[in-house]
Design a protein around this motif. Structure first.
Motif, PDB file in Angstrom:
ATOM      1  N   VAL A 292      -8.902  15.850  -2.219  1.00 36.88           N
ATOM      2  CA  VAL A 292      -7.799  16.219  -1.335  1.00 36.88           C
ATOM      3  C   VAL A 292      -6.537  15.545  -1.873  1.00 36.88           C
ATOM      4  N   ARG A 293      -5.528  16.354  -2.204  1.00 35.85           N
ATOM      5  CA  ARG A 293      -4.259  15.838  -2.712  1.00 35.85           C
ATOM      6  C   ARG A 293      -3.173  16.083  -1.673  1.00 35.85           C
ATOM      7  N   MET A 294      -2.118  15.248  -1.723  1.00 31.55           N
ATOM      8  CA  MET A 294      -1.055  15.340  -0.728  1.00 31.55           C
ATOM      9  C   MET A 294       0.305  15.252  -1.397  1.00 31.55           C
ATOM     10  N   TRP A 295       1.277  15.999  -0.827  1.00 27.34           N
ATOM     11  CA  TRP A 295       2.645  16.004  -1.342  1.00 27.34           C
ATOM     12  C   TRP A 295       3.623  15.667  -0.229  1.00 27.34           C
ATOM     13  N   ASP A 296       4.652  14.904  -0.609  1.00 29.10           N
ATOM     14  CA  ASP A 296       5.759  14.581   0.283  1.00 29.10           C
ATOM     15  C   ASP A 296       6.725  15.762   0.249  1.00 29.10           C
ATOM     16  N   MET A 297       6.962  16.407   1.381  1.00 32.50           N
ATOM     17  CA  MET A 297       7.784  17.599   1.404  1.00 32.50           C
ATOM     18  C   MET A 297       9.274  17.300   1.249  1.00 32.50           C
ATOM     19  N   ARG A 298       9.674  16.044   1.421  1.00 30.66           N
ATOM     20  CA  ARG A 298      11.080  15.707   1.192  1.00 30.66           C
ATOM     21  C   ARG A 298      11.390  15.630  -0.298  1.00 30.66           C
TER      22      ARG A 298
ATOM     23  N   ASP B 265       4.463  16.980  11.692  1.00 29.37           N
ATOM     24  CA  ASP B 265       5.899  16.799  11.539  1.00 29.37           C
ATOM     25  C   ASP B 265       6.430  17.484  10.279  1.00 29.37           C
ATOM     26  N   GLY B 266       5.539  18.118   9.525  1.00 22.00           N
ATOM     27  CA  GLY B 266       5.963  18.867   8.352  1.00 22.00           C
ATOM     28  C   GLY B 266       6.272  18.036   7.133  1.00 22.00           C
ATOM     29  N   ARG B 267       6.036  16.734   7.185  1.00 21.60           N
ATOM     30  CA  ARG B 267       6.397  15.878   6.055  1.00 21.60           C
ATOM     31  C   ARG B 267       5.321  15.836   4.972  1.00 21.60           C
ATOM     32  N   ILE B 268       4.101  16.224   5.293  1.00 15.49           N
ATOM     33  CA  ILE B 268       2.998  16.143   4.331  1.00 15.49           C
ATOM     34  C   ILE B 268       2.326  17.504   4.211  1.00 15.49           C
ATOM     35  N   LEU B 269       2.016  17.900   2.993  1.00 14.56           N
ATOM     36  CA  LEU B 269       1.192  19.070   2.717  1.00 14.56           C
ATOM     37  C   LEU B 269      -0.057  18.583   1.992  1.00 14.56           C
ATOM     38  N   ALA B 270      -1.224  18.931   2.514  1.00 18.62           N
ATOM     39  CA  ALA B 270      -2.497  18.512   1.921  1.00 18.62           C
ATOM     40  C   ALA B 270      -3.248  19.732   1.407  1.00 18.62           C
ATOM     41  N   ALA B 271      -3.992  19.546   0.313  1.00 19.91           N
ATOM     42  CA  ALA B 271      -4.781  20.619  -0.291  1.00 19.91           C
ATOM     43  C   ALA B 271      -6.172  20.109  -0.612  1.00 19.91           C
ATOM     44  N   ALA B 272      -7.185  20.843  -0.185  1.00 25.97           N
ATOM     45  CA  ALA B 272      -8.581  20.490  -0.456  1.00 25.97           C
ATOM     46  C   ALA B 272      -9.149  21.468  -1.466  1.00 25.97           C
ATOM     47  N   ASP B 273      -9.957  20.954  -2.417  1.00 32.34           N
ATOM     48  CA  ASP B 273     -10.471  21.864  -3.447  1.00 32.34           C
ATOM     49  C   ASP B 273     -11.982  21.793  -3.590  1.00 32.34           C
ATOM     50  N   LEU B 274     -12.474  22.707  -4.388  1.00 27.25           N
ATOM     51  CA  LEU B 274     -13.909  22.877  -4.578  1.00 27.25           C
ATOM     52  C   LEU B 274     -14.544  21.685  -5.281  1.00 27.25           C
ATOM     53  N   GLU B 275     -13.752  20.929  -6.039  1.00 28.67           N
ATOM     54  CA  GLU B 275     -14.278  19.803  -6.800  1.00 28.67           C
ATOM     55  C   GLU B 275     -14.478  18.558  -5.950  1.00 28.67           C
ATOM     56  N   GLY B 276     -13.967  18.559  -4.709  1.00 29.69           N
ATOM     57  CA  GLY B 276     -14.149  17.416  -3.837  1.00 29.69           C
ATOM     58  C   GLY B 276     -12.954  16.493  -3.784  1.00 29.69           C
TER      59      GLY B 276
ATOM     60  N   LEU C 102       5.216  26.946  -2.832  1.00 28.47           N
ATOM     61  CA  LEU C 102       6.039  26.830  -1.633  1.00 28.47           C
ATOM     62  C   LEU C 102       7.093  27.924  -1.667  1.00 28.47           C
ATOM     63  N   TRP C 103       7.083  28.786  -0.658  1.00 28.81           N
ATOM     64  CA  TRP C 103       8.007  29.921  -0.590  1.00 28.81           C
ATOM     65  C   TRP C 103       9.013  29.705   0.524  1.00 28.81           C
ATOM     66  N   ASP C 104      10.271  30.005   0.232  1.00 33.83           N
ATOM     67  CA  ASP C 104      11.314  30.035   1.247  1.00 33.83           C
ATOM     68  C   ASP C 104      11.156  31.349   2.004  1.00 33.83           C
ATOM     69  N   VAL C 105      10.837  31.276   3.301  1.00 33.97           N
ATOM     70  CA  VAL C 105      10.506  32.483   4.059  1.00 33.97           C
ATOM     71  C   VAL C 105      11.710  33.400   4.200  1.00 33.97           C
TER      72      VAL C 105
ATOM     73  N   LEU D 185       0.822  -1.191   0.000  1.00 35.35           N
ATOM     74  CA  LEU D 185       0.000   0.000   0.000  1.00 35.35           C
ATOM     75  C   LEU D 185       0.867   1.256   0.000  1.00 35.35           C
ATOM     76  N   PRO D 186       0.411   2.341  -0.622  1.00 32.60           N
ATOM     77  CA  PRO D 186       1.146   3.602  -0.504  1.00 32.60           C
ATOM     78  C   PRO D 186       1.242   3.987   0.964  1.00 32.60           C
ATOM     79  N   THR D 187       2.365   4.471   1.405  1.00 29.38           N
ATOM     80  CA  THR D 187       2.552   4.812   2.803  1.00 29.38           C
ATOM     81  C   THR D 187       2.767   6.301   2.967  1.00 29.38           C
ATOM     82  N   VAL D 188       2.481   6.775   4.175  1.00 30.15           N
ATOM     83  CA  VAL D 188       2.661   8.179   4.467  1.00 30.15           C
ATOM     84  C   VAL D 188       4.133   8.460   4.678  1.00 30.15           C
ATOM     85  N   PRO D 189       4.712   9.438   3.983  1.00 26.24           N
ATOM     86  CA  PRO D 189       6.119   9.753   4.199  1.00 26.24           C
ATOM     87  C   PRO D 189       6.306  10.390   5.558  1.00 26.24           C
ATOM     88  N   GLY D 190       7.480  10.199   6.136  1.00 23.53           N
ATOM     89  CA  GLY D 190       7.778  10.872   7.386  1.00 23.53           C
ATOM     90  C   GLY D 190       8.209   9.928   8.470  1.00 23.53           C
ATOM     91  N   ALA D 191       8.516  10.502   9.589  1.00 24.28           N
ATOM     92  CA  ALA D 191       9.016   9.751  10.726  1.00 24.28           C
ATOM     93  C   ALA D 191       7.984   9.725  11.824  1.00 24.28           C
TER      94      ALA D 191
END
Length: 627
Positions: A406-412, A393-404, A359-362, A252-258
């Motif tokens: 939710v997508r997720m990105w591995d920040m590493r 833990d900052g390893r996942i960024l999730a985005a929800a949209d109007l179409e229904g 994603l912006w470098d602050v 199964l796909p797994t969640v990235p991170g520690a």
């Protein structure tokens, strides 16, 4: 298209099924030739495939009248359509077993360049533990010439994919949509898309939003991924077979991170699942709608009444200053969120190319990455991103949209992972729970879904009994012991340890919810009268009698956030200003910070030294402010 007879093969002493083509006498030469060609193609399509889940073709011949026949194995079982018609809906477990076998058969067909194009309950035979896919009458070969007349539809409307309804040729992804619609019918006992006539049914399929699922339980996520409107979001047949077969977790796909860092709240995902009544593998449980229990006793008994002045440090935001130029002016900004380490700022914005996550470098004030929203439809704006969230833990960024979606990105790796979480309507808000392994999603269907991100399964679907609008906001408390959900004129607090809930009376439609860092206070923005911020003492569930005033009458408070030390409360308003209040006194801090558009988003950096604001209608920019 034909008649199927049970026959006897006298030479091999076995029962077989023979299919004879039916050509009505009113057919012209061209249409008759097309029908004969389709039957010959059916024989070739099934004949080249060797799979336990595909009906075996023994022979093909033409009789003295020139009518073609196909000789196939005889399968004594009934069709899935007959089973549903006679006995009603199937259990999620049985539906998954059937779906896994059909998906495995489709994987073999697609590998051979064959697309079935007519997956439906009537074309699936059940023979004991064996599931057999039949009727390749309108199957398509890779590279073959189409036999479909221009302007005609080939397939069964309720099970056709949106791209087929729109006139595109069927693809392997189309078969996966049809499989999802078929399994939906099996587990729910009714079609996902239906109407009083074909036109209404085709319109429902074109919109791509199935009726809400009630009985699918743990099958809901995979069915939604199969019926994703975007073919690119659907799993392959092999992936679907693996998920439906409940494979080993390593597949199964797994969640990235520690694992969560030391010192985090002791309420882990496992403890939360036990509190929910899971007490085991979430995937194996039949899910149901769980209403919030208004009568269950709260574990917070004897809570003291709120003090007139909450215990909070003095605010350091009495004289904020703008920190540099705006980061972006690409389009309306709907959400901003700092990564837990404060190094990144994620921005949801509407660019000329479509909605995206930046994603912006602050520190450097430069954009590092940009993720396009694959759900975006520029013609309808269906892909608008409404909310962003980082896992703790900052390893996942999730985005929800109007179409229904939710997508997720591995920040590493800065790449999307897993399957998009599909819903039956707009996802208004999302929130990560304990250790980043749980995600709460809420939206148009008035339900709260808790997803286990190690399996992409819904572990619980909760009905908070909101009777007016959809749920508009959700938030986990910092201690992970409460879940807050908001709608119109009401917020409900759900105790994750006991399951008890209590209602907080609110004003207007809730726009966003925010817990204070210590979890003692809950703030809500929205369309309350006189622009008054709503702040409750969580323990006593009473609203604080503090001012928190400032916005013009009937203005909408679109965004709220507490500073990390809990001393400051910020709120973005539709009158193009950001309000700052001292939490201890409820008094406004200086003049409101002027913007050139509605302040749709606000977020404090983890250290509290920076404040980010995002504007929507009228400007579209991200500003940073320093305390």
């Amino acid at each position: 298209m034909g008649e199927v007879w049970r026959a006897r093969d006298e030479q091999l002493d076995r029962d077989v099924a023979v299919k004879r083509l039916r050509v009505p006498p009113e057919f012209g030469r061209t249409e008759s030739a097309h029908r004969i060609a389709r039957m010959e193609r059916e024989a070739r399509a099934a004949g080249v495939l060797r799979h336990r889940g595909i009906v075996t073709v023994h022979d093909q011949f033409t009789d003295a009248k020139g009518t073609p026949w196909i000789v196939m194995e005889y399968v004594p079982g009934r069709s899935l359509a007959q089973v549903i018609g006679d006995g009603g809906r199937l259990s999620p477990e049985r539906t998954a077993r059937i779906g896994a076998q059909i998906a495995d058969a489709l994987a073999a067909a697609h590998a051979a360049g064959v697309v079935h194009r007519d997956i439906k309950p009537a074309n699936i035979l059940l023979d004991g533990d064996r599931t057999v896919l039949t009727d390749f009458g309108i199957a398509a070969f890779e590279g073959a010439t189409t036999l479909t007349a221009e302007g005609s539809l080939m397939g069964t409307p309720a099970y056709m994919s949106p791209e087929q309804v729109n006139g595109d040729r069927g693809t392997p992804a189309s078969d996966l949509w049809s499989l999802g619609a078929t399994l939906y019918h099996a587990v729910e006992g009714q079609q996902a898309f239906q109407g009083p006539n074909m036109a209404v049914t085709l319109l429902a399929v074109h919109r791509g939003v199935p009726a809400p699922m009630v009985h699918a339980g743990p099958l809901e996520p995979v069915l939604r991924s199969l019926m994703s409107k975007d073919p690119a979001h659907r799993p392959t047949a092999a992936e679907a077979a693996a998920r439906l077969s409940a494979p080993d977790r390593s597949l199964l796909p797994t969640v990235p991170g520690a694992p969560p860092s030391a010192g985090r709240s002791p309420l882990t995902r496992r403890r939360l699942l036990i509190a929910l009544g899971a007490a085991g593998a979430a995937v194996a449980l039949p899910a149901a709608y769980y209403a919030f229990d208004e009568e269950a006793p709260s574990r917070k008994t004897g809570a003291p009444a709120p003090a007139s002045t909450p215990s909070a440090p003095p605010s350091s935001w009495r004289s904020p200053a703008r920190d540099g130029k705006p980061l972006t002016r690409s389009g309306d900004v709907s959400s901003v969120v700092f990564s837990p380490d404060g190094r990144l700022l994620a921005v949801a914005t509407d660019t000329p190319r479509g909605d995206s996550v930046q994603l912006w470098d602050v520190a450097a004030r430069t954009m590092q990455s940009e993720f396009a929203n694959a759900s975006d439809d520029r013609a309808s704006a269906d892909g608008q991103i409404l909310r962003l969230a980082f896992s703790r833990d900052g390893r996942i960024l999730a985005a929800a949209d109007l179409e229904g979606t939710v997508r997720m990105w591995d920040m590493r790796s800065r790449t999307e992972f897993g399957m998009p979480l599909e819903h039956a309507g707009t996802v208004r808000d999302i929130a990560f729970g304990p250790d980043g392994g749980l995600l709460a999603t809420v939206g148009k269907d008035k339900l709260v879904r808790l997803w286990d991100l190690t399996t992409y399964q819904v572990v619980r679907t909760l009905d908070p009994r909101f009777r007016h609008l959809e749920i508009t906001a959700v938030a986990f408390s910092p201690k992970d012991d409460l879940l807050a959900v908001g709608s119109e004129e009401v917020v409900r607090l759900w105790d994750l340890g006991t399951g008890a809930t209590r209602t907080l009376k609110a004003e207007g439609v809730i726009g966003q919810l925010a817990f204070s860092p210590d979890g003692r206070l809950l703030a809500a923005g929205g369309s309350g009268e006189s622009g008054t911020m709503m702040v409750w003492d969580v323990a006593s569930r009473t609203r604080l009698k503090l001012p928190f005033k400032g916005a013009a009458k009937y203005e909408y408070i679109a965004s709220v956030a507490f500073s990390p030390d809990g001393g400051t409360l910020a709120a973005g308003s539709s009158d193009n200003v950001l309000w700052l209040w001292d939490v201890a006194t409820g008094e406004r801090l200086g003049k409101p910070l002027a913007h050139s558009g509605t302040v749709e988003a606000v977020a404090f950096s983890p250290t509290g030294g920076l404040l980010a604001t995002g504007t929507g209608i009228g400007e579209g920019a991200v500003r940073l402010w320093r305390s």
